[in-house]
Design a protein around this motif. Structure first.
Motif, PDB file in Angstrom:
ATOM      1  N   ASN A  12       0.839  -1.212   0.000  1.00  0.00           N
ATOM      2  CA  ASN A  12       0.000   0.000   0.000  1.00  0.00           C
ATOM      3  C   ASN A  12       0.872   1.259   0.000  1.00  0.00           C
ATOM      4  O   ASN A  12       0.619   2.193  -0.763  1.00  0.00           O
ATOM      5  N   GLU A  13       1.896   1.270   0.881  1.00  0.00           N
ATOM      6  CA  GLU A  13       2.833   2.414   0.931  1.00  0.00           C
ATOM      7  C   GLU A  13       3.483   2.617  -0.431  1.00  0.00           C
ATOM      8  O   GLU A  13       3.590   3.738  -0.922  1.00  0.00           O
ATOM      9  N   GLN A  14       3.927   1.509  -1.023  1.00  0.00           N
ATOM     10  CA  GLN A  14       4.655   1.620  -2.295  1.00  0.00           C
ATOM     11  C   GLN A  14       3.751   2.131  -3.419  1.00  0.00           C
ATOM     12  O   GLN A  14       4.132   3.014  -4.178  1.00  0.00           O
ATOM     13  N   TRP A  15       2.549   1.586  -3.503  1.00  0.00           N
ATOM     14  CA  TRP A  15       1.649   2.048  -4.567  1.00  0.00           C
ATOM     15  C   TRP A  15       1.265   3.503  -4.380  1.00  0.00           C
ATOM     16  O   TRP A  15       1.189   4.274  -5.341  1.00  0.00           O
ATOM     17  N   PHE A  16       1.054   3.891  -3.115  1.00  0.00           N
ATOM     18  CA  PHE A  16       0.644   5.281  -2.900  1.00  0.00           C
ATOM     19  C   PHE A  16       1.808   6.235  -3.189  1.00  0.00           C
ATOM     20  O   PHE A  16       1.601   7.332  -3.712  1.00  0.00           O
ATOM     21  N   ALA A  17       3.021   5.819  -2.869  1.00  0.00           N
ATOM     22  CA  ALA A  17       4.187   6.649  -3.190  1.00  0.00           C
ATOM     23  C   ALA A  17       4.295   6.822  -4.707  1.00  0.00           C
ATOM     24  O   ALA A  17       4.539   7.926  -5.205  1.00  0.00           O
ATOM     25  N   ARG A  18       4.106   5.734  -5.443  1.00  0.00           N
ATOM     26  CA  ARG A  18       4.133   5.839  -6.913  1.00  0.00           C
ATOM     27  C   ARG A  18       3.008   6.733  -7.408  1.00  0.00           C
ATOM     28  O   ARG A  18       3.207   7.567  -8.304  1.00  0.00           O
ATOM     29  N   ALA A  19       1.827   6.563  -6.827  1.00  0.00           N
ATOM     30  CA  ALA A  19       0.682   7.380  -7.238  1.00  0.00           C
ATOM     31  C   ALA A  19       0.969   8.866  -7.044  1.00  0.00           C
ATOM     32  O   ALA A  19       0.673   9.689  -7.912  1.00  0.00           O
ATOM     33  N   ARG A  20       1.577   9.167  -5.896  1.00  0.00           N
ATOM     34  CA  ARG A  20       1.846  10.592  -5.600  1.00  0.00           C
ATOM     35  C   ARG A  20       2.816  11.211  -6.597  1.00  0.00           C
ATOM     36  O   ARG A  20       2.806  12.422  -6.817  1.00  0.00           O
ATOM     37  N   GLN A  21       3.659  10.393  -7.209  1.00  0.00           N
ATOM     38  CA  GLN A  21       4.589  10.919  -8.207  1.00  0.00           C
ATOM     39  C   GLN A  21       3.863  11.397  -9.453  1.00  0.00           C
ATOM     40  O   GLN A  21       4.266  12.384 -10.063  1.00  0.00           O
ATOM     41  N   VAL A  22       2.806  10.728  -9.832  1.00  0.00           N
ATOM     42  CA  VAL A  22       2.214  10.977 -11.160  1.00  0.00           C
ATOM     43  C   VAL A  22       0.759  11.425 -11.110  1.00  0.00           C
ATOM     44  O   VAL A  22       0.186  11.780 -12.143  1.00  0.00           O
ATOM     45  N   ILE A  23       0.144  11.414  -9.919  1.00  0.00           N
ATOM     46  CA  ILE A  23      -1.239  11.877  -9.765  1.00  0.00           C
ATOM     47  C   ILE A  23      -1.229  12.862  -8.596  1.00  0.00           C
ATOM     48  O   ILE A  23      -0.698  12.529  -7.538  1.00  0.00           O
ATOM     49  N   PRO A  24      -1.772  14.060  -8.769  1.00  0.00           N
ATOM     50  CA  PRO A  24      -1.703  15.046  -7.679  1.00  0.00           C
ATOM     51  C   PRO A  24      -2.308  14.494  -6.389  1.00  0.00           C
ATOM     52  O   PRO A  24      -3.460  14.044  -6.380  1.00  0.00           O
ATOM     53  N   GLY A  25      -1.509  14.500  -5.338  1.00  0.00           N
ATOM     54  CA  GLY A  25      -1.971  13.976  -4.056  1.00  0.00           C
ATOM     55  C   GLY A  25      -2.144  12.469  -4.066  1.00  0.00           C
ATOM     56  O   GLY A  25      -2.588  11.880  -3.074  1.00  0.00           O
ATOM     57  N   GLY A  26      -1.840  11.846  -5.187  1.00  0.00           N
ATOM     58  CA  GLY A  26      -1.935  10.395  -5.293  1.00  0.00           C
ATOM     59  C   GLY A  26      -3.336   9.876  -5.548  1.00  0.00           C
ATOM     60  O   GLY A  26      -3.559   8.671  -5.588  1.00  0.00           O
ATOM     61  N   VAL A  27      -4.298  10.801  -5.730  1.00  0.00           N
ATOM     62  CA  VAL A  27      -5.694  10.365  -5.876  1.00  0.00           C
ATOM     63  C   VAL A  27      -6.402  11.140  -6.975  1.00  0.00           C
ATOM     64  O   VAL A  27      -6.012  12.255  -7.312  1.00  0.00           O
ATOM     65  N   ASP A  28      -7.481  10.572  -7.487  1.00  0.00           N
ATOM     66  CA  ASP A  28      -8.293  11.238  -8.493  1.00  0.00           C
ATOM     67  C   ASP A  28      -9.560  11.850  -7.904  1.00  0.00           C
ATOM     68  O   ASP A  28     -10.414  12.354  -8.644  1.00  0.00           O
ATOM     69  N   SER A  29      -9.714  11.795  -6.580  1.00  0.00           N
ATOM     70  CA  SER A  29     -10.810  12.466  -5.899  1.00  0.00           C
ATOM     71  C   SER A  29     -10.315  12.648  -4.455  1.00  0.00           C
ATOM     72  O   SER A  29      -9.849  11.674  -3.853  1.00  0.00           O
ATOM     73  N   PRO A  30     -10.356  13.889  -3.935  1.00  0.00           N
ATOM     74  CA  PRO A  30      -9.564  14.210  -2.740  1.00  0.00           C
ATOM     75  C   PRO A  30      -9.842  13.350  -1.503  1.00  0.00           C
ATOM     76  O   PRO A  30      -8.916  13.032  -0.761  1.00  0.00           O
ATOM     77  N   VAL A  31     -11.093  12.955  -1.252  1.00  0.00           N
ATOM     78  CA  VAL A  31     -11.408  12.262  -0.008  1.00  0.00           C
ATOM     79  C   VAL A  31     -10.633  10.946   0.087  1.00  0.00           C
ATOM     80  O   VAL A  31     -10.302  10.482   1.178  1.00  0.00           O
ATOM     81  N   ARG A  32     -10.280  10.360  -1.046  1.00  0.00           N
ATOM     82  CA  ARG A  32      -9.593   9.063  -1.058  1.00  0.00           C
ATOM     83  C   ARG A  32      -8.195   9.120  -0.443  1.00  0.00           C
ATOM     84  O   ARG A  32      -7.597   8.081  -0.169  1.00  0.00           O
ATOM     85  N   SER A  33      -7.659  10.329  -0.277  1.00  0.00           N
ATOM     86  CA  SER A  33      -6.264  10.467   0.160  1.00  0.00           C
ATOM     87  C   SER A  33      -6.059  10.146   1.631  1.00  0.00           C
ATOM     88  O   SER A  33      -4.926  10.082   2.084  1.00  0.00           O
ATOM     89  N   PHE A  34      -7.132   9.982   2.396  1.00  0.00           N
ATOM     90  CA  PHE A  34      -7.050   9.774   3.849  1.00  0.00           C
ATOM     91  C   PHE A  34      -6.619  11.050   4.569  1.00  0.00           C
ATOM     92  O   PHE A  34      -6.245  10.995   5.742  1.00  0.00           O
ATOM     93  N   ALA A  35      -6.625  12.204   3.870  1.00  0.00           N
ATOM     94  CA  ALA A  35      -6.188  13.445   4.511  1.00  0.00           C
ATOM     95  C   ALA A  35      -7.018  13.735   5.759  1.00  0.00           C
ATOM     96  O   ALA A  35      -6.523  14.292   6.731  1.00  0.00           O
TER      97      ALA A  35
END
Ligand SMILES: *Cc1c(COP(=O)(O)O)cnc(C)c1O
Length: 433
Positions: A12-35
């Protein structure tokens, strides 16, 4: 609950780190970020029925269900089959297809007073287009919305979903010009506002489900209908969540109040991108090509999405939704008892299968109440404790829970067990204050 053969620790950590590189905040809808709740989002590998599994092989009871877009449970065979068969015939044409006709017929047959619908690709587009129709039909500009309701992320309609100001709209998001919301009036949910002859439409969620779940107080929807009739404004029900969930049809029939326009989405696409707006033939006749209001979409009425939607609407009926509602009513009562037994002040409002949790001593009636309950700060701890105990809730305190047809009584009992464990954690959080 996890499958040791499958465990891929740290994925999960690895995929989210990759996501954050190429997708703003790592997500395509803000609530999904766990912010809003802290921690790293789980990256979903697959879903089946009431459950999702992540890339580490952990399995969760999924109460998110794509925020209500999934009603029958993940990968329901009827939906999967319909999607495969439709895709094999071609995924989009830019020409009329049978599927859009069949889905439109099905929706119109089940929603009293809705003669026609036009399909779009999201709930955002449905609400945006309904407002344009209302403005075109009435020749007026002003739009009345209710604080804490959500109608998608179009400029005009972003005002108020989080704003504390119950006056002419202030932009909530940077990037929304003040002119775009100059004619958006934001008023408190549950109270009938003054509607004058500048108002094109009153747009409302008949059951508010984007500030937690807030049922309409008695007489509210009827009052809106009357105020619109008196002023010549159109009444628009945003049923993107409530449509084909609280009833096999629309919430308008549950409450006996008929709007001039409806917005649909989520359930009617069976988990594929879709939206629809509909209403009386005479109102919709303002739309191009018959009338002067322009609205269009390359993928609108997409044959794969309409096939998935048709599959879902063919599976559901009053009996299925009645059974689900009965399970949810009993679940809501049990969940409230779990909180009470644990000494945690909470409300568990529900309408049909739509259920929410507020950490509050008294029922939540509007967005001000909802915000006060969220400010209490218990939700993140509850969310994390539930996740630790194998139950995925939405990672934000203003979202509903979406139990669906796959959430059997046994599955809901698991959620109650997890809540029992979570309440122990909440008690220590409260005690530490
Ligand atoms: C989800 C939602 C929308 C927006 O739909 P999208 O498909 O996310 O654009 C609009 N209105 C309501 C009531 C919703 O719950």
């Amino acid at each position: 609950m996890s499958d040791p053969d499958f465990l891929d620790a740290g994925a999960n950590e690895q995929w989210f780190a990759r996501a954050r590189q190429v997708i703003p905040g790592g997500v395509d809808s803000p609530v999904r970020s766990f912010a809003a709740v802290g921690g790293t989002p789980y990256t979903v590998a697959r879903g089946e029925g009431a459950h999702v599994s992540d890339v580490e092989g952990r399995v969760y009871v999924d109460m998110v269900q794509s925020y209500g877009a999934v009603l029958l449970g993940h990968a329901h065979p009827a939906v999967t089959d319909a999607v495969c068969r439709a895709a094999a015939r071609g995924t989009t044409f830019g020409a009329p297809t049978e599927g859009e006709v069949l889905l439109a017929e099905t929706i119109c047959a089940r929603v009293e007073g809705c003669d026609q619908v036009r399909f779009v690709s999201s709930g955002t587009e449905a609400a945006m287009s309904a407002v344009r129709v209302a403005r075109g039909y009435t020749g007026r500009d002003r739009v009345v919305v209710f604080e804490g309701c959500y109608h998608g992320h179009s400029d005009t309609l972003l005002a108020g979903g989080g704003s504390g100001v119950a006056t002419l709209g202030l932009p909530l998001s940077a990037g929304v010009p003040s002119l775009a919301v100059a004619e958006t009036m934001v008023v408190p949910y549950g109270e009938v506002p003054d509607i004058d002859e500048r108002v094109a439409c009153v747009l409302v969620e008949p059951v508010a489900a984007n500030m937690g779940v807030v049922p309409p107080p008695p007489g509210f929807l009827q009052g809106l209908r009357q105020a619109c009739d008196d002023s010549g404004a159109l009444l628009v029900f945003d049923e993107v969540i409530t449509g084909f969930r609280v009833l096999d049809g629309a919430a308008s029939d549950l409450y006996g109040v008929r709007p001039d326009l409806w917005c649909f989405g989520k359930v009617i696409g069976g988990g594929l991108p879709i939206g629809a707006f509909g209403g009386r033939r005479e109102v919709l006749s303002v739309l191009a090509p018959e009338g002067p209001v322009y609205q269009a979409g390359t993928l609108s009425g997409n044959p794969v999405a309409t096939a998935a939607g048709l599959a879902v609407l063919s599976e559901i009926d009053g009996a299925l939704l009645g059974d689900l509602s009965a399970r949810v009513a009993s679940f809501a009562a049990s969940l409230a008892s779990v909180f009470e037994a644990g000494g945690v002040e909470a409300q568990v409002p529900y309408v049909g299968p739509l259920v929410g949790v507020f950490f509050a001593a008294d029922p939540v009636r509007n967005f001000a109440d909802a915000r006060r309950s969220v400010a209490g700060g218990l939700y993140p701890a509850f969310f994390r404790a539930m996740l630790d105990n194998g139950v995925a809730l939405a990672p934000g305190p203003y979202e509903a829970l979406f139990p669906g047809a796959a959430h059997s009584a046994a599955v809901l009992d698991r959620v109650l067990d997890a809540a029992g464990a979570a309440v122990e954690v909440l008690r220590s959080v409260q005690g530490a204050r």
